[in-house]
Design a protein around this motif. Structure first.
Motif, short mmCIF file in Angstrom:
data_model
loop_
_atom_site.label_atom_id
_atom_site.label_comp_id
_atom_site.label_asym_id
_atom_site.label_seq_id
_atom_site.Cartn_x
_atom_site.Cartn_y
_atom_site.Cartn_z
N ASP A 133 0.25 -1.37 0.24
CA ASP A 133 0.11 0.37 0.00
C ASP A 133 0.52 1.33 -0.57
N VAL A 134 2.16 0.91 -0.49
CA VAL A 134 2.43 2.68 -0.36
C VAL A 134 2.87 3.23 -1.43
N THR A 135 1.82 2.82 -2.40
CA THR A 135 1.66 3.74 -3.35
C THR A 135 0.21 4.45 -3.42
N THR A 136 -0.81 3.78 -2.73
CA THR A 136 -1.66 3.96 -2.81
C THR A 136 -2.08 4.89 -1.09
N VAL A 137 -1.58 4.31 -0.02
CA VAL A 137 -1.63 4.37 1.28
C VAL A 137 -0.58 6.09 1.88
N VAL A 138 0.58 4.75 2.21
CA VAL A 138 1.34 5.52 2.80
C VAL A 138 2.32 6.66 2.28
N PHE A 139 2.52 6.46 0.27
CA PHE A 139 2.63 8.11 0.28
C PHE A 139 2.28 8.24 -1.31
N PRO A 140 0.70 8.72 -1.11
CA PRO A 140 -0.40 9.03 -2.41
C PRO A 140 1.01 9.70 -3.11
N LYS A 195 -3.50 -2.66 -4.41
CA LYS A 195 -4.02 -2.68 -6.07
C LYS A 195 -2.93 -1.50 -6.61
N LYS A 196 -3.11 -1.88 -7.78
CA LYS A 196 -2.40 -0.98 -8.82
C LYS A 196 -2.86 1.01 -8.89
N ALA A 197 -1.95 1.19 -7.62
CA ALA A 197 -2.16 2.74 -8.85
C ALA A 197 -2.21 3.72 -9.78
N GLU A 198 -3.64 4.28 -10.27
CA GLU A 198 -3.88 4.74 -10.93
C GLU A 198 -2.78 5.60 -11.64
N ASP A 199 -1.92 5.83 -11.39
CA ASP A 199 -0.43 6.31 -11.85
C ASP A 199 0.69 5.36 -12.16
N ALA A 200 0.36 4.98 -10.88
CA ALA A 200 1.95 4.09 -11.21
C ALA A 200 3.13 3.06 -12.50
N ILE A 201 3.36 3.14 -12.07
CA ILE A 201 4.04 2.55 -13.99
C ILE A 201 4.02 0.94 -13.88
N GLU A 202 3.61 0.41 -14.70
CA GLU A 202 3.23 -0.53 -14.38
C GLU A 202 4.70 -1.83 -15.27
N ILE A 203 5.56 -2.49 -14.27
CA ILE A 203 6.86 -3.13 -14.77
C ILE A 203 6.90 -5.02 -14.61
N ASP A 204 6.71 -5.63 -15.66
CA ASP A 204 6.89 -7.38 -15.60
C ASP A 204 7.99 -7.46 -15.72
N THR A 205 8.77 -7.91 -14.41
CA THR A 205 10.29 -8.77 -14.14
C THR A 205 10.36 -9.90 -14.64
N THR A 206 8.98 -10.11 -14.78
CA THR A 206 9.49 -11.61 -15.87
C THR A 206 10.49 -12.00 -16.56
N LEU A 207 10.50 -11.59 -17.30
CA LEU A 207 12.03 -11.59 -19.07
C LEU A 207 13.28 -10.71 -18.14
N LEU A 208 12.72 -9.86 -17.16
CA LEU A 208 14.23 -8.85 -16.61
C LEU A 208 15.18 -9.45 -15.59
N THR A 209 16.15 -8.94 -16.51
CA THR A 209 16.86 -8.83 -14.93
C THR A 209 17.08 -8.11 -14.03
N ASN A 210 17.74 -8.47 -12.42
CA ASN A 210 17.48 -7.22 -11.32
C ASN A 210 18.07 -6.15 -11.82
N ASP A 211 19.52 -6.02 -12.46
CA ASP A 211 20.55 -4.50 -13.44
C ASP A 211 19.76 -3.75 -13.59
N ASP A 212 18.52 -4.78 -14.93
CA ASP A 212 17.20 -4.22 -16.29
C ASP A 212 17.10 -2.68 -15.23
N THR A 213 16.15 -3.64 -14.45
CA THR A 213 14.94 -3.21 -13.33
C THR A 213 15.59 -2.12 -12.60
#
Ligand code: DC
Length: 229
Positions: A133-140, A195-213
């Motif tokens: 809830d850090v994007t929605t409640v803690v720091f909207p 839940k996804k905040a409306e203004d959050a950017i979604e990143i799918d990490t399935t195919l990404l390395t940690n460094d790339d992300t």
């Protein structure tokens, strides 16, 4: 809630084992800023009840909430977690503690207490924090909001590996089942559900390395604030 104008806040939410901790830790290291693991705080609070064999119900929560003291301390970039001044850094990482964290996190008094601590810890400094809830409640009003995803299979493999490193050997299918059960509980609860905040950017990490992300998120931050990285 804004962390002051001068400072920036990177807030990361997402389901269990989507790579939030590795990402946040990597960002914190690269930018030399505070990493706030909010899940660790819920894990410590859950452990209080598990250690005492107490059921997670309203009566027990109200009775014990004032006796629960959770602290995070930092040593050479490593977060140490304390429950009532006893270090529980490793004990909060078992499968049982994961579910206990999700169970305890449903209750408003627990959320209110930890929310206050999280905002206090982040006050007046640059911070990357992760949780549900850090994007929605803690720091909207965070400077940058990220919502992480990954396929259940890759999440299960990553979590299975983490557990094995700590000596807990588990079948990947069981690990997957537990992750999905926890996600269901965390997304459907009444108080501050994931839940996804409306203004959050979604990143799918399935195919990404940690460094790339990490690099991807730091590039996104650079579009918003001036940083030396
Ligand atoms: O991120 P994690 O797996 O360590 O989190 C453990 C549990 O804590 C998670 O299943 C739900 C709860 N949690 C929460 O409710 N809100 C947060 N900001 C972070 C964690």
């Amino acid at each position: 809630m804004e962390n002051t104008n001068k400072n920036y806040t990177i807030a990361i939410d997402g389901g269990a084992a989507t790579g939030k901790s590795v990402l946040a830790r990597g960002i914190a290291k690269k930018l030399n800023i505070l990493y706030l693991d909010t899940g660790a705080m819920y894990r410590a609070a859950g452990l209080y009840f598990l250690d005492r064999g107490l059921e997670f119900n309203e009566k027990n929560i109200n009775k014990h909430i004032d006796n629960i003291d959770v602290k995070l301390e930092y040593e050479n970039g490593i977060t140490k977690v304390y429950l009532n001044n006893v270090e529980v850094t490793d004990r909060i990482r078992t499968s049982k503690a994961s579910m206990g964290a999700s169970d305890v996190s449903k209750f408003l008094p627990v959320r209110e207490k930890l929310l206050y601590l999280q905002r206090e810890m982040a006050k007046g400094q640059n911070v990357v924090l992760e949780g549900r809830d850090v994007t929605t409640v803690v720091f909207p009003n965070a400077t940058l909001k990220i919502f992480l995803t990954a396929t259940p299979d890759i999440r299960a493999i990553r979590r299975q590996r983490d557990l094995a490193k700590r000596g807990e050997i588990k079948d990947a299918e069981i690990v997957k089942e537990e992750l999905l059960r926890r996600d269901l509980q965390d997304t459907t609860r009444k108080e501050s559900p994931l839940k996804k905040a409306e203004d959050a950017i979604e990143i799918d990490t399935t195919l990404l390395t940690n460094d790339d992300t990490v690099d991807m998120v730091i590039d996104l931050l650079k579009e918003r604030v001036e940083i030396n990285a």
